[in-house]
Design an enzyme around this catalytic site. Sequence first.
Site, PDB file in Angstrom:
ATOM      1  N   LYS A   1       0.776  -1.201   0.049  1.00 21.12           N
ATOM      2  CA  LYS A   1      -0.143  -0.004   0.097  1.00 21.12           C
ATOM      3  C   LYS A   1       0.902   1.119  -0.061  1.00 21.12           C
ATOM      4  O   LYS A   1       1.954   1.288   0.628  1.00 21.12           O
ATOM      5  CB  LYS A   1      -0.911   0.139   1.174  1.00 21.12           C
ATOM      6  CG  LYS A   1      -1.940   1.052   1.100  1.00 21.12           C
ATOM      7  CD  LYS A   1      -2.952   0.206   0.201  1.00 21.12           C
ATOM      8  CE  LYS A   1      -4.560   0.557   0.230  1.00 21.12           C
ATOM      9  NZ  LYS A   1      -5.624  -0.249   0.271  1.00 21.12           N
TER      10      LYS A   1
HETATM   11  N1  GLU Z   1      -7.256  -0.172  -3.355  1.00 21.43           N
HETATM   12  C1  GLU Z   1      -7.708  -1.321  -3.493  1.00 21.43           C
HETATM   13  C2  GLU Z   1      -8.106  -2.280  -2.412  1.00 21.43           C
HETATM   14  O1  GLU Z   1      -7.881  -1.722  -1.086  1.00 21.43           O
HETATM   15  C3  GLU Z   1      -7.463  -2.081  -4.877  1.00 21.43           C
HETATM   16  C4  GLU Z   1      -5.995  -2.486  -4.852  1.00 21.43           C
HETATM   17  C5  GLU Z   1      -5.504  -3.083  -6.081  1.00 21.43           C
HETATM   18  O2  GLU Z   1      -6.379  -2.956  -7.161  1.00 21.43           O
HETATM   19  O3  GLU Z   1      -4.317  -3.236  -6.417  1.00 21.43           O
HETATM   20  O4  GLU Z   1      -8.214  -3.486  -2.343  1.00 21.43           O
END
Ligand code: GLU
Length: 417
Positions: A105
């Site tokens: 993240k």
């Molecule tokens: N931000 C989204 C999540 O928390 C998508 C992450 C992604 O597609 O890599 O799952």
Amino acid sequence: MADSSPLDNMLAQMERAREYVDIDDGIFERLKTPERTLTVSLPVRMDDGSVEVFEAYRCQFDSARGPFKGGIRYHPTVSKDEVSALAGWMTWKTALVDLPFGGAKGGIICEPKDLSEGEIEQLTRRYTEGIRRMIGPDIDIPAPDVNTNPRTMAWIMDTYSMYQGHAVPEVVTGKPPEIGGTDGRVEATGRGVSIVTEEIFDYLGTHVGDADVAIQGFGNVGSVTAQLLDERGANVVAVSDVGGAIYDPDGLDITDVLDYVDDNDGRLDGYEPAEEISNDELLTADVDALIPAAIENVITVDVAERMQADVVVEAANGPTTFDAASVLVDREIPVVPDILANAGGVIVSYLEWVQNSQQYSWEVGEVNRDLEDRLTMAFDEMLAAYEEKEIPDLRTAAYTIALERTANAHNLRGLFP
Ligand code: GLU
């Protein structure tokens, strides 16, 4: 009882699941901390000529099962601990829905509402430069999260590609379809939330078409969820954003609300056909399903004690604190956990990445079918663990699967050197 931080919640969720699954002590220790976190300072020339420096992070939590994967958020409450928790949740999410990815993240501490589009572009490009040595199509693939979108992903893709000397669409997912994004990605998280909401109602012996639903958060995830549940016949009676909530016991006209928000700078305030209520009233409204679709720690112990919903579907990451979740278990209010409920986004990110790797594109029907198959399979696996191991709650059941899969990968790969 005090409510703990997202990172404390994530670690407590892991410890709780460990009671039901046999994991080697050494491997469990490795699973509790990220592989690495990079902190970057991002100087940006603002529109008034001044220079402002923003702090940002990229946390790579675990890559035993494949390249790191996870979104990037722009928000004032971003912190190093928060991105660690979110990167951990990505690890358990990709494992639970069995994608060949690890978890990561990123986040920039900023208030995007106070920045111009040009400033956001500069910030995004400088952030990409800051993390470009640690990302890549086979290494770590970012995606949208809170306050980022396909436009942001296009800037990341462009900046990374400029350094490489050629276009590298597969370095990010959630791109606009014109430059390698997949149809269906923008709606994917909300579509997934609506699918698991239908599944949990079926499991509980009720029907989504008869349900009253309240949705906290009306960004990409909340608004698509509202639309798709409305299409499935549910009564979306309340929705909210940072400015407050609106309520109509007969069900909101979601198309009309969406049109209003489009013309009102993205905000719900002043929507006259419905009654204005507070965010707290929305969270404790007498509904069949409550869907938190914004940020962490909104369902606190206090909210959990007063909640009137029959089921919670976690569209956001980490919306329920660890102690609040225990209150909901005691009150027998089932919670479909975030790592399943909002996995639709990363599932379609995976499909986008696969299409990019093959230089091929699928039609949206195929994308949506694949999403539904993967999500319902993971839902069934979670239920099977819940029933067979007599686990008290769905989150713990989901974690036993995710932790076991990740621990197995570590076990097979062994310890380097
Ligand atoms: N931000 C989204 C999540 O928390 C998508 C992450 C992604 O597609 O890599 O799952």
